[in-house]
Design a protein around this motif. Structure first.
Motif, short mmCIF file in Angstrom:
data_model
loop_
_atom_site.label_atom_id
_atom_site.label_comp_id
_atom_site.label_asym_id
_atom_site.label_seq_id
_atom_site.Cartn_x
_atom_site.Cartn_y
_atom_site.Cartn_z
N ASP A 233 -2.70 25.82 78.90
CA ASP A 233 -2.11 25.95 77.57
C ASP A 233 -0.74 25.27 77.49
O ASP A 233 0.03 25.29 78.47
N TYR B 41 2.10 25.86 74.60
CA TYR B 41 2.42 26.58 73.37
C TYR B 41 3.90 26.36 73.02
O TYR B 41 4.74 26.23 73.91
N GLU C 55 5.61 27.84 69.72
CA GLU C 55 5.99 28.50 68.47
C GLU C 55 7.50 28.47 68.24
O GLU C 55 7.98 28.33 67.12
N PRO D 67 7.15 33.38 62.47
CA PRO D 67 5.82 32.93 62.90
C PRO D 67 5.23 31.99 61.87
O PRO D 67 4.84 32.41 60.79
N ARG E 253 1.50 29.42 64.48
CA ARG E 253 0.23 30.10 64.73
C ARG E 253 -0.53 30.38 63.44
O ARG E 253 -1.75 30.17 63.40
N ARG F 280 -2.12 27.10 62.62
CA ARG F 280 -3.16 26.69 63.57
C ARG F 280 -4.37 27.62 63.56
O ARG F 280 -5.48 27.18 63.82
N GLU F 281 -4.13 28.91 63.28
CA GLU F 281 -5.20 29.89 63.44
C GLU F 281 -5.54 30.61 62.14
O GLU F 281 -6.67 30.54 61.66
N ASP G 134 4.53 33.71 72.67
CA ASP G 134 3.66 32.71 73.29
C ASP G 134 3.31 33.09 74.73
O ASP G 134 2.18 32.88 75.18
N THR H 266 0.45 35.54 74.88
CA THR H 266 -0.83 34.89 74.58
C THR H 266 -1.32 34.03 75.74
O THR H 266 -2.49 34.11 76.14
N GLY I 190 -6.15 28.45 74.70
CA GLY I 190 -6.10 28.55 73.25
C GLY I 190 -6.33 27.21 72.59
O GLY I 190 -6.72 26.23 73.22
#
Length: 442
Positions: free
Chosen positions: A132, A134, A136, A144, A147, A150-151, A326, A329, A340
């Motif tokens: 990964d 990441y 953020e 936030p 994310r 992206r999600e 992050d 996760t 991810g």
């Protein structure tokens, strides 16, 4: 690539940098150790902290034996599972991140400048390593936003992202609006309060915001956008008169990062416009109420409609909060043997040059106060197909000021209009040109 050590023991984390963000990451790793272990499933253990100088003063006390000046050795160690990069800049951060990924470590970064310049290299290295990457914390600190793009909004079509993503400039413009202060004195106050660096160039000239909006545009529109693709203007030329003029039309001046889809006539071939510049926005717009050093990002989508994300967009502790989010996760992914979402650049949309970008404009013009002036100025706008929405005239003896607000026009059309105005005998000076965003006529 090294394999993850047995997940029955703690996950070991290396931190690169121990400045305002890195030191807060170290602090939170210690203070939140019990909660982090419960959320992840195994304890998190600090393996080392890489710094430039061992004897430099720090905000937190790092346990004995964990400080090192050999960052390359630290990220290469087989007993390190995850690397957190908080040193910033391009090098040595890029080389260290690449080495960490190649050595089988997942990486969490807060480095907006590097990601906006060369994110593609980092994403490709992470994909090749099966780890990964990441980040953020690279945009708007504790807010936030990456994310959700992206999600949470992965099933929707994002059409526009517009935000206040630099707290220093927002503090300055807010003070200029509420107190009537000038730019220079407000910048000095921001420096005294710690909201601006001794060298504020990255903030006030828009470099910081440009890196952030490039990252947001890349994720929102599934297209590689770098900081070099972003049209950038800072706030050093914003005057008290500009701020007063905005107030007179019920608006406020903000430094905005804007990324939007632009129709090219084919739905699957929309282009992307990405820019940073000061603009007037109506006081009724949600972004107009963002005060002081706070940040906010306003997102428009086909199905979800309008969303706003608001909070502290800078500072050691807020940024460290995003880093640890992050970390949780990525640690869970390591334990489950998964990764991810990586880079999504399938759309590969064209990034439009600024000249083709459309918006409204507020233009202040000092002219001779005599018959026929208004008609001549209107003709100059018409010559370049720039439609006028409103005109306000104020007489001042032998001269007058015209304030023109246009309908939506391209930057090239407006630039040509201003050039013509400046060459007219009746025009003494074009004193201000500022874009108008967030209204009905976009």
């Amino acid at each position: 690539m090294t394999e993850l050590r047995s997940n029955r023991g703690p996950l070991r984390v290396a931190v690169l940098g121990c400045g305002s963000v890195g030191s807060q990451v170290v602090r939170l790793l210690d203070e939140s150790a019990v909660d982090l272990a419960a959320r992840i499933g195994v304890p998190i253990e600090l393996a080392g902290v890489a710094v430039r100088r061992l004897d430099a003063p720090r905000e937190v006390e790092v346990p004995d034996g964990l400080l090192t000046t050999d960052a390359l050795e630290l990220v290469s160690r087989p007993d390190v599972d995850l690397v957190i990069e908080t040193i910033g800049g391009i090098e040595p951060a890029r080389s260290l991140i690449l080495t960490a990924l190649e050595s089988g470590k997942s990486v969490v970064s807060a480095n907006k400048a590097l990601i906006a310049e060369d994110g593609a290299t980092l994403f490709e290295a992470a994909e090749k390593a099966g780890r990964d990457f990441y980040f953020e914390a690279a945009v708007a600190a504790a807010i936030p936003i990456l994310r959700p793009l992206r999600e949470s909004l992965a099933g929707d079509r994002v059409t526009r992202v517009m935000g206040i993503v630099n707290g220093t400039t927002n503090f300055i413009l807010d003070k200029m609006d509420t107190l009537g202060s000038g730019f220079a004195e407000t910048l000095e106050e921001a420096q005294e309060l710690g909201y601006a660096e001794a060298d504020p160039t990255a903030d006030v000239e828009g470099f910081d915001a440009a890196a952030k909006i490039a990252i947001l545009a890349s994720i929102a529109f599934h297209t590689r956008v770098t900081a070099a693709d972003v049209h950038r203007e800072g706030i050093t030329e914003v005057t008290s008169s500009d701020v007063r003029s905005a107030a007179e039309i019920g608006s406020v001046v903000k430094l905005l990062g804007i990324a939007e889809l632009v129709s090219t006539g084919s739905h699957d071939k929309d282009a992307v416009s990405v820019r940073v510049h000061p603009a007037m926005i109506p006081r009724s717009h949600p972004l107009a109420s963002v005060r002081g050093p706070f940040n906010a990002v306003f997102v428009e989508c086909d199905a979800a409609d309008q969303l706003m994300f608001y909070g502290r967009g800078a500072g050691g502790a807020p940024t460290a909060s995003a880093v640890l989010g992050d970390l949780v996760t990525v640690a869970r992914h390591l334990l489950s043997g998964t990764t991810g979402a990586g880079e999504s650049a399938y759309a590969a949309r064209e990034v439009l040059p600024m000249g083709q970008t459309r918006t409204k404009y507020h233009v202040a013009i000092d002219v001779d106060d005599r018959a026929g002036v208004l008609a001549a100025v209107a003709n100059a706008f018409a010559d370049h197909d720039v439609s006028i929405q409103t005109v306000r005239q104020e007489g001042r003896g032998d001269d007058a000021q015209l304030v023109v607000v246009s309908h939506s026009a391209t930057d090239a059309q407006l630039s040509a209009t201003v050039e013509q105005l400046r060459g007219m005998e009746i025009v003494r000076e074009v004193t201000s040109v500022m874009r108008v965003e967030g209204g009905d006529d976009e």
